[in-house]
Write a protein that holds these residues in place. Structure first.
Motif, PDB file in Angstrom:
ATOM      1  N   ASN A  15      -7.033   1.134  -5.088  1.00 49.16           N
ATOM      2  CA  ASN A  15      -7.334   1.958  -4.213  1.00 49.16           C
ATOM      3  C   ASN A  15      -8.408   2.991  -4.829  1.00 49.16           C
TER       4      ASN A  15
ATOM      5  N   ASP B  47      -5.939   8.309  -5.473  1.00 47.45           N
ATOM      6  CA  ASP B  47      -6.396   7.336  -5.998  1.00 47.45           C
ATOM      7  C   ASP B  47      -7.555   6.731  -5.221  1.00 47.45           C
ATOM      8  N   VAL B  48      -7.472   6.811  -3.693  1.00 47.68           N
ATOM      9  CA  VAL B  48      -8.360   6.495  -2.965  1.00 47.68           C
ATOM     10  C   VAL B  48      -9.440   7.601  -2.726  1.00 47.68           C
TER      11      VAL B  48
ATOM     12  N   HIS C 258      -4.525   4.151   5.342  1.00 51.76           N
ATOM     13  CA  HIS C 258      -3.975   2.966   6.071  1.00 51.76           C
ATOM     14  C   HIS C 258      -3.971   2.961   7.708  1.00 51.76           C
TER      15      HIS C 258
ATOM     16  N   ASN D 166      -1.850  11.022   5.303  1.00 51.99           N
ATOM     17  CA  ASN D 166      -1.191  11.977   6.209  1.00 51.99           C
ATOM     18  C   ASN D 166      -1.683  11.887   7.553  1.00 51.99           C
TER      19      ASN D 166
ATOM     20  N   THR E 128       0.737  -1.300   0.018  1.00 51.85           N
ATOM     21  CA  THR E 128      -0.061  -0.039   0.113  1.00 51.85           C
ATOM     22  C   THR E 128       0.789   1.507   0.034  1.00 51.85           C
ATOM     23  N   THR E 129       0.216   2.322  -0.239  1.00 51.13           N
ATOM     24  CA  THR E 129       0.851   3.608  -0.354  1.00 51.13           C
ATOM     25  C   THR E 129       1.612   3.922   0.435  1.00 51.13           C
ATOM     26  N   THR E 130       1.038   3.994   1.956  1.00 54.69           N
ATOM     27  CA  THR E 130       1.825   4.443   3.138  1.00 54.69           C
ATOM     28  C   THR E 130       2.880   3.570   3.326  1.00 54.69           C
TER      29      THR E 130
ATOM     30  N   ILE F  74     -10.357   6.068   5.811  1.00 55.49           N
ATOM     31  CA  ILE F  74     -10.182   5.005   4.973  1.00 55.49           C
ATOM     32  C   ILE F  74      -8.673   4.813   4.506  1.00 55.49           C
TER      33      ILE F  74
ATOM     34  N   GLU G 190      -7.885  19.152  -0.344  1.00 51.33           N
ATOM     35  CA  GLU G 190      -6.737  18.828  -1.185  1.00 51.33           C
ATOM     36  C   GLU G 190      -5.255  19.989  -0.718  1.00 51.33           C
TER      37      GLU G 190
ATOM     38  N   ASN H 291     -13.302   0.529   5.885  1.00 48.96           N
ATOM     39  CA  ASN H 291     -13.959  -0.561   4.994  1.00 48.96           C
ATOM     40  C   ASN H 291     -13.564  -1.716   5.270  1.00 48.96           C
TER      41      ASN H 291
END
Ligand SMILES: NC(=O)c1ccc[n+]([C@@H]2O[C@H](COP(=O)([O-])OP(=O)(O)OC[C@H]3O[C@@H](n4cnc5c(N)ncnc54)[C@H](O)[C@@H]3O)[C@@H](O)[C@H]2O)c1
Ligand SMILES: Nc1ncnc2c1ncn2CC[C@H](O)C(=O)O
Length: 475
Positions: free
Chosen positions: A233, A265-266, A343, A320, A199-201, A341, A285, A389
């Motif tokens: 994602n 993406d998420v 990580h 973040n 995953t991203t994180t 949602i 954002e 989720n």
């Protein structure tokens, strides 16, 4: 066989759902077939730290089908599906009285101490040997090995301080107990050929470690396979964010104001899903490009401060921390729904919320808490700020996880069988393998690809069989 799960008698139910999931995971079933004879993972001792769900059960049994010896934990205290864990332990050929599957240490509702105890168990085989591969989601297993080896080299484990998060105190307790003259963690680190990160994180942590010269073994960034992050994602969260909200609260989403923090993406998947339910979706954002995307996708883009008092539903997906603070939550509408949602649970300041004067936590049901402020109004926080989720629902469906997990299996094979080609660093899979994963999933959706002619291939400068895009292409 050592293991620890909630209830082994759930195995039969889990096996039934695993069988249904296999039909929805064509990529994994195809690689089982492709590699059944060659057994590329024979000799691999894989420690997995990834949400113990029905979909992950199919991943685990694919690794075993390719020859791997596997031990498994979940990477989140709420994400385990107990019937999946039971089925993996018992195995397709075992019984509750004579389990013949894979050692799993996971159950829904672990304490933090139990979570890190599970991770420690899965990182050592009963004969005292160590894994030679890690399959990670978020980097907790990779972190434990690296910190253990670091503190063994330093000769001491630094105490946690009052300012450190509760979880860091738990990790330090594990390391204080296990770091010693036997150099357990240094031996584990030496044994590991590499890690594949979901995953991203977790990928962010790997790049940071490598940048700081701390990475002890090579890593494949599975998240940035296009067929992972642009599918799981986005489309996975598009499906499962609504599932999480519905199972947790059954609140009507249509007509409500929903705030999505982060339009990566998420966030793109979540915003699309919430709009699909008829919510008026507002995006926050920091990145002007993602903010412009959100605006051009028709979403209002503003700051959380502007809308914190008018929104009904909040979903953080930034990767973040401190996105929603205690002060923000105190300003929210009565019974606003607050969820994450992303990580880790640090996107929402749960520790700060619990410290507010006069705050009262009123548990409604597992993973749904009403937090009542001193002035009498309250909010609903899902899964204690952990990814909702999987905490409040069952995560992404099988078909989209088949894309992610086919990348995982290919990455495990790459790193285990071609280790010498991967000096310490962080890598992504080559595009032809990414396109292979996509191909494996087309027929299930009735897709019929157009064939390039030789002249057309020459005209756009690609081979007929691909890759069809340059590495810098953005999908
Ligand atoms: N729950 C799941 O099933 C699931 C699935 C995939 C990824 N994830 C996790 O979700 C998180 C997001 O993943 P992603 O792939 O979308 O990452 P991403 O980097 O593509 O998107 C995150 C976005 O958040 C923005 N952002 C960062 N700080 C912000 C802030 N303070 N305010 C507003 N926006 C901010 C970034 O600019 C970026 O656009 C990660 O933690 C990832 O590991 C969870
Ligand atoms: N069904 C799922 N099984 C295992 N992991 C899941 C599932 N749904 C989301 N995830 C989270 C993994 C995801 O690839 C991520 O990047 O976090």
């Amino acid at each position: 066989m050592d293991f620890k799960v909630a209830d082994l008698s759930l195995a039969d139910f889990g096996r039934k759902e695993i069988r249904l999931a296999e039909h929805e995971m064509p990529g994994l079933m195809a690689v089982r077939k492709e590699y059944a004879a060659s057994q590329p993972l024979r000799g691999a001792k894989v420690m997995g730290s990834l949400h113990m769900t029905i979909q992950t059960a199919v991943l685990i049994e694919t690794l075993v089908a390719l020859g791997a010896d596997v031990r498994w934990v979940s990477c989140n205290i709420f994400s385990t599906q107990d019937h999946a864990a039971a089925a993996v332990v018992v195995g397709a050929d075992g019984t509750v009285d004579d389990p013949k599957g894979v050692p799993v240490f996971a159950w829904k509702g672990e304490t933090l101490e139990e979570y890190w105890w599970c991770t420690e168990q899965a990182l050592s085989w009963p004969d005292g040997s160590a894994p030679n591969m890690i399959l990670d989601d978020g980097g907790d297993a990779t972190l434990l090995v690296h910190k253990g080896a670091e503190y063994e080299k330093a000769g001491a484990v630094p105490p946690a301080t009052a300012d450190d998060p509760e979880e860091w105190h738990v990790i330090i307790d594990v390391l204080t107990r296990t770091v010693g003259a036997d150099k357990k963690w240094s031996k584990v680190a030496e044994s590991i050929k590499g890690v594949t990160e979901e995953t991203t994180t977790g990928v962010h942590r790997l790049y940071e470690m490598h940048k700081n010269g701390q990475l002890l073994f090579p890593a494949i960034n599975v998240n940035d396979s296009v067929t992972k992050s642009k599918f799981d994602n986005k489309y996975g969260c598009r499906h499962s964010v609504i599932d999480g909200l519905n199972r947790a609260t059954d609140v009507l989403i249509g007509g409500k104001v929903a705030v999505v923090c982060g339009y990566g993406d998420v966030g793109k998947g979540c915003a699309d899903a919430l709009r699909g339910q008829g919510a008026r979706v507002i995006v926050t954002e920091i990145d002007p490009i993602c903010a412009l995307q959100a605006a051009m996708d028709g979403f209002q883009v503003t700051t959380l401060e502007d809308v914190v008092g008018i929104a009904d539903i909040f979903v953080t997906c930034t990767g973040n921390f401190n996105i929603i603070t205690a002060a923000d939550m105190a300003k929210m509408k009565h019974q606003a729904i607050v969820s994450n949602i992303g990580h880790f649970d640090n996107e929402i300041d749960m520790a700060g919320l619990a410290k507010l004067p006069g705050i009262v936590r009123n548990n409604i049901k597992p993973q749904v808490d009403e937090w009542i402020f001193a002035d009498g109004h309250s909010i609903l926080v899902l899964a204690e700020g952990r990814l909702m989720n999987l905490g409040c629902a069952t995560g992404h469906p099988s078909f989209v996880m088949s894309n992610s997990f086919t990348n995982q299996v290919i990455a495990q094979i790459e790193l285990f069988t071609k280790t010498s080609e991967y000096p310490i660093g962080v890598y992504t899979l080559p595009k032809h393998l990414d396109e292979k994963v996509a191909r494996l999933h087309l027929s299930a959706l009735g897709v019929k690809l157009t064939e390039l002619s030789k002249d057309q291939a020459a005209y756009i400068g690609v081979h007929i069989e691909g890759p069809y895009k340059p590495d810098h292409y953005r999908y």
